[in-house]
Design a protein around this motif. Structure first.
Motif, mmCIF file in Angstrom:
data_model
loop_
_atom_site.group_PDB
_atom_site.id
_atom_site.type_symbol
_atom_site.label_atom_id
_atom_site.label_comp_id
_atom_site.label_asym_id
_atom_site.label_seq_id
_atom_site.Cartn_x
_atom_site.Cartn_y
_atom_site.Cartn_z
ATOM 1 N N ARG A 1 0.843 -1.200 0.000
ATOM 2 C CA ARG A 1 0.000 0.000 0.000
ATOM 3 C C ARG A 1 0.869 1.238 0.000
ATOM 4 O O ARG A 1 2.033 1.230 0.424
ATOM 5 C CB ARG A 1 -0.971 0.000 1.169
ATOM 6 N N ALA B 1 0.450 4.944 1.637
ATOM 7 C CA ALA B 1 -0.443 5.512 2.651
ATOM 8 C C ALA B 1 -0.111 6.974 2.930
ATOM 9 O O ALA B 1 0.346 7.323 4.006
ATOM 10 C CB ALA B 1 -0.334 4.678 3.931
ATOM 11 N N PRO B 2 -0.330 7.855 1.946
ATOM 12 C CA PRO B 2 0.054 9.254 2.157
ATOM 13 C C PRO B 2 -0.902 9.980 3.098
ATOM 14 O O PRO B 2 -2.068 9.600 3.222
ATOM 15 C CB PRO B 2 -0.068 9.843 0.748
ATOM 16 N N SER B 3 -0.367 10.989 3.755
ATOM 17 C CA SER B 3 -1.217 11.880 4.550
ATOM 18 C C SER B 3 -1.484 13.103 3.674
ATOM 19 O O SER B 3 -0.547 13.640 3.088
ATOM 20 C CB SER B 3 -0.474 12.322 5.812
ATOM 21 N N GLU C 1 -4.201 8.568 4.825
ATOM 22 C CA GLU C 1 -4.024 8.619 6.286
ATOM 23 C C GLU C 1 -4.265 10.042 6.773
ATOM 24 O O GLU C 1 -3.319 10.816 6.992
ATOM 25 C CB GLU C 1 -2.625 8.102 6.648
ATOM 26 N N TYR D 1 -1.767 8.122 14.752
ATOM 27 C CA TYR D 1 -1.267 7.541 13.509
ATOM 28 C C TYR D 1 -0.892 6.071 13.710
ATOM 29 O O TYR D 1 -1.211 5.205 12.887
ATOM 30 C CB TYR D 1 -0.068 8.365 13.022
ATOM 31 N N ASN E 1 -2.563 3.076 11.603
ATOM 32 C CA ASN E 1 -1.665 2.469 10.621
ATOM 33 C C ASN E 1 -1.602 0.951 10.797
ATOM 34 O O ASN E 1 -1.731 0.192 9.836
ATOM 35 C CB ASN E 1 -0.284 3.123 10.811
ATOM 36 N N ARG F 1 8.476 1.832 3.146
ATOM 37 C CA ARG F 1 8.281 3.242 3.504
ATOM 38 C C ARG F 1 9.620 3.884 3.823
ATOM 39 O O ARG F 1 10.640 3.197 3.931
ATOM 40 C CB ARG F 1 7.301 3.365 4.673
ATOM 41 N N TRP G 1 10.372 6.479 9.162
ATOM 42 C CA TRP G 1 9.426 5.692 9.958
ATOM 43 C C TRP G 1 10.090 4.538 10.693
ATOM 44 O O TRP G 1 9.444 3.841 11.477
ATOM 45 C CB TRP G 1 8.309 5.144 9.054
HETATM 46 N N1 GLU Z 1 1.051 8.401 6.525
HETATM 47 C C1 GLU Z 1 2.436 8.096 6.549
HETATM 48 C C2 GLU Z 1 3.170 9.099 5.655
HETATM 49 O O1 GLU Z 1 2.536 9.968 5.107
HETATM 50 C C3 GLU Z 1 2.676 6.704 6.050
HETATM 51 C C4 GLU Z 1 3.697 5.936 6.791
HETATM 52 C C5 GLU Z 1 3.659 4.493 6.394
HETATM 53 O O2 GLU Z 1 3.825 4.234 5.205
HETATM 54 O O3 GLU Z 1 3.459 3.639 7.231
HETATM 55 O O4 GLU Z 1 4.348 9.049 5.500
#
Ligand code: GLU
Length: 621
Positions: A54, A56-58, A90, A249, A253, A267, A271
């Motif tokens: 996936r 998963a952008p914010s 996200e 988050y 997540n 990612r 992270w």
């Molecule tokens: N929402 C996180 C971001 O924007 C995603 C982190 C992830 O991929 O777990 O970087």
């Protein structure tokens, strides 16, 4: 038993570094958390089952080079293994959400060709795919953890937590929570929550496991969640649900990756410090975690992180300002930290889907933008060769620039009855190897869009100071090429004519008809004479190409001469060659008695009108 609230706090005694180290070794001796599931395959191999990945952008920002690369690696891993690629928004941080960012993210991913199999717009079996629409799911999972004893409600006020943090900080101790609320009985906790008392939900962390990262190998510190110091135990018990009932988050997540059956998470390394905590959560839920691979940071050549100022701009900059093709940007992003064993770095998305693997390099990735332009030219050539929709797009873009920068009067004599796109199409095919942007292409090929050429005075090709080629011979050759009738006016005919033109004979002076005269050592030896003819022909052709480029496009680089003549068309080519002949005829008039080209000597100004001698035997009789 419930712990006493802290405060007033005792004065913290000073603790020496050595003692602190001792305390931490005591802490380290407490039951150690297990290493996360690693899987059987080596870290550089591909998974042996289809991967569900996936992005998963914010929506707190737009898609930039780094996030495009993250999305791409996830996409490619899914495609390579026959799995699925998901898009999940996200948006738990509503305060920082930028209106319209989600739509832009979706559009930008689609522009790049990274179409998701499940997610917003397309839906899927594990939706909704926007976290703001899943709050109830997170709450119920947080409550499951409370019920199983892996989480607890924390009623500590912000003021108390602040005081605790300040005191620890002043004592030089690491931050942490003292689990005051962990011992509140289930009944009391339920009752206080039901009364509406403000609280958060914390994970009762058992420890933070190490894990086998797909890129970095064994990672983490196998940290226990508690830190024993002189005064008290504190714990890294992260908040899962905030006091407003929304998830953090971390909770969202982990819950989503599990419920959406994600098998691999690629990612950014930013992270990596959170991953042990996520693994602690997986353990608390008794879930199998996905495999994690953290991709290194993108840095400038100077070693500094890419910033907005120095190019980590959202991809609309590359697309809209720089005119980069999606294929170029995707190819460029793929090479940022990933290596392959293909002969060429020029790879389309479809090719990348066939060859992707997890050979991702550790350590920061230096972004060299020269490569972007190299790839742009290479993809332009590919598009030109395939003549598909991407090529039509190039033609349209160049046509737009020409329409905006050239007047109709300027273009009419060249285009005649041809539509602009039909004129530009062969030009692009002939010079795609140099295509960077539509604007640059038009500037580079400006002589194709005006009949007013600013030619510098003609000077022979570099290294031709000693050449024996009279200008009249070049004029004669040019005139010969002009005799090709309209139906045969194409690059192939011109190429054949130029190559079969007898340059050796053409380069002899009027006073000496022997081609070997310029090579006294050739003597009467037939082999040496043949060699001399070849050399003379080569020298003539070199000068001829140089002259024709000067005559047809003012010496500018661009398509080859035969192609240039075809693209300009018969009328305009003949007009340019004639104009050039007149200009050089005045130079020729300044020649010395031998009739040889006088190098860079300025020509005498004479009026060559009416003089047809330049056409030699081809002159109309
Ligand atoms: N929402 C996180 C971001 O924007 C995603 C982190 C992830 O991929 O777990 O970087």
């Amino acid at each position: 038993m419930r712990r006493a609230q802290i405060g007033p706090f005792p004065r913290w005694p000073w603790v020496c570094t050595r003692c602190r180290a001792n305390y931490s070794s005591v802490a380290a001796a407490t039951p150690s958390p297990s290493v996360a599931r690693t899987g059987k395959k080596g870290k550089k191999d591909l998974p042996d089952a289809p991967a569900r990945t996936r992005f998963a952008p914010s929506p707190t920002g737009y898609l930039h080079l780094g996030s495009l690369r993250t999305a791409l690696f996830n996409y490619l891993l899914a495609k390579r293994t026959g799995g699925q690629f998901l898009l999940r928004i996200e948006d738990t941080d509503q305060k920082r959400t930028i209106p319209g960012a989600e739509q832009r993210l979706c559009e930008d991913l689609q522009w790049a060709g990274l179409q998701w199999d499940e997610g917003p717009i397309v839906g899927g079996p594990y939706g909704p795919y926007r976290q703001s629409e899943r709050t109830a799911i997170y709450r119920s999972h947080a409550h499951d953890l409370i019920s199983s004893g892996h989480a607890y409600r924390c009623f500590c006020t912000p003021e108390r937590l602040d005081t605790l943090a300040r005191h620890r900080n002043q004592a030089g101790l690491p931050p942490g929570y003292d689990r005051t609320c962990a011992d509140i009985s289930a009944e009391e906790s339920e009752e206080r929550a039901a009364r509406g008392e403000a609280h958060v939900v914390r994970l009762k962390a058992e420890g933070y496991p190490m894990f086998e990262d797909l890129v970095y190998g064994k990672t983490g510190q196998n940290k226990p969640s508690n830190k024993l110091d002189y005064i008290d135990r504190v714990y890294d018990d992260p908040i899962l649900l905030k006091s407003d009932g929304h998830p953090t988050y971390h909770l969202a997540n982990v819950v989503d990756d599990h419920l959406m059956k994600i098998t691999h998470v690629i990612r950014g390394t930013e992270w990596m410090p959170s991953t042990p905590m996520h693994l602690a959560l997986y353990n608390a839920f008794n879930w199998t975690p996905p495999r994690f691979g953290h991709v290194p940071l993108l840095v400038e050549k100077s070693g500094q992180k890419l910033s907005k100022r120095n190019a980590d701009i959202d991809i609309s900059f590359f697309r809209d300002k720089q005119g980069i093709f999606p294929a170029t940007l995707v190819n460029f992003a793929a090479l940022l930290g990933w290596s392959h064993s293909q002969k060429s770095d020029v790879l389309s998305l479809e090719e990348l889907e066939q060859i992707f693997n997890l050979k991702i390099t550790r350590g920061n990735t230096v972004v060299a933008f020269e490569k972007l332009w190299f790839l742009q030219k290479a993809h332009a050539q590919r598009f030109a060769a395939s003549r598909g929709p991407a090529f039509d797009d190039m033609v349209n873009k160049v046509s737009d620039v020409v329409r905006n920068s050239c007047s109709t009067e300027q273009l009419e004599p060249i285009l005649q009855t041809r539509p602009l796109t039909e004129y530009i199409s062969p030009l692009l095919r002939a010079d795609a190897k140099s295509y960077t942007t539509a604007q640059e292409f038009v500037t580079r090929n400006e002589t194709f869009f005006t009949s007013t050429l600013n030619r510098p005075p003609y000077a022979p090709a570099a290294g031709a100071e000693k050449n024996t080629i009279p200008l009249s011979a070049l004029h004669t050759a040019a005139a010969a090429f002009c005799l090709v009738p309209e139906p045969h006016w194409n690059a192939d005919t011109h190429r054949a004519n130029i190559s079969s033109y007898d340059g050796a004979s053409a380069s002899v002076t009027s006073s000496d008809s022997s081609p070997s005269s310029s090579s006294p050592e050739a003597g009467a030896d037939p082999e040496a004479q043949a060699k001399a003819r070849v050399a003379a022909d080569k020298a003539f052709k070199k000068e001829l190409y140089h002259y024709l480029r000067w005559a047809l496009s003012a010496g500018n680089p661009g398509p080859g001469i035969p192609e240039t003549m075809e693209i300009l068309g018969r009328v305009e080519s003949v007009r340019r060659l004639d104009e050039a002949r007149k200009l050089t005829a005045s130079q020729e008039a300044g020649y010395d008695a031998s009739g040889l080209f006088p190098g860079n000597r300025r020509p005498k100004d004479v009026n060559p009108e009416g003089d047809k001698s330049w056409m030699g035997s081809l002159a109309p009789r």
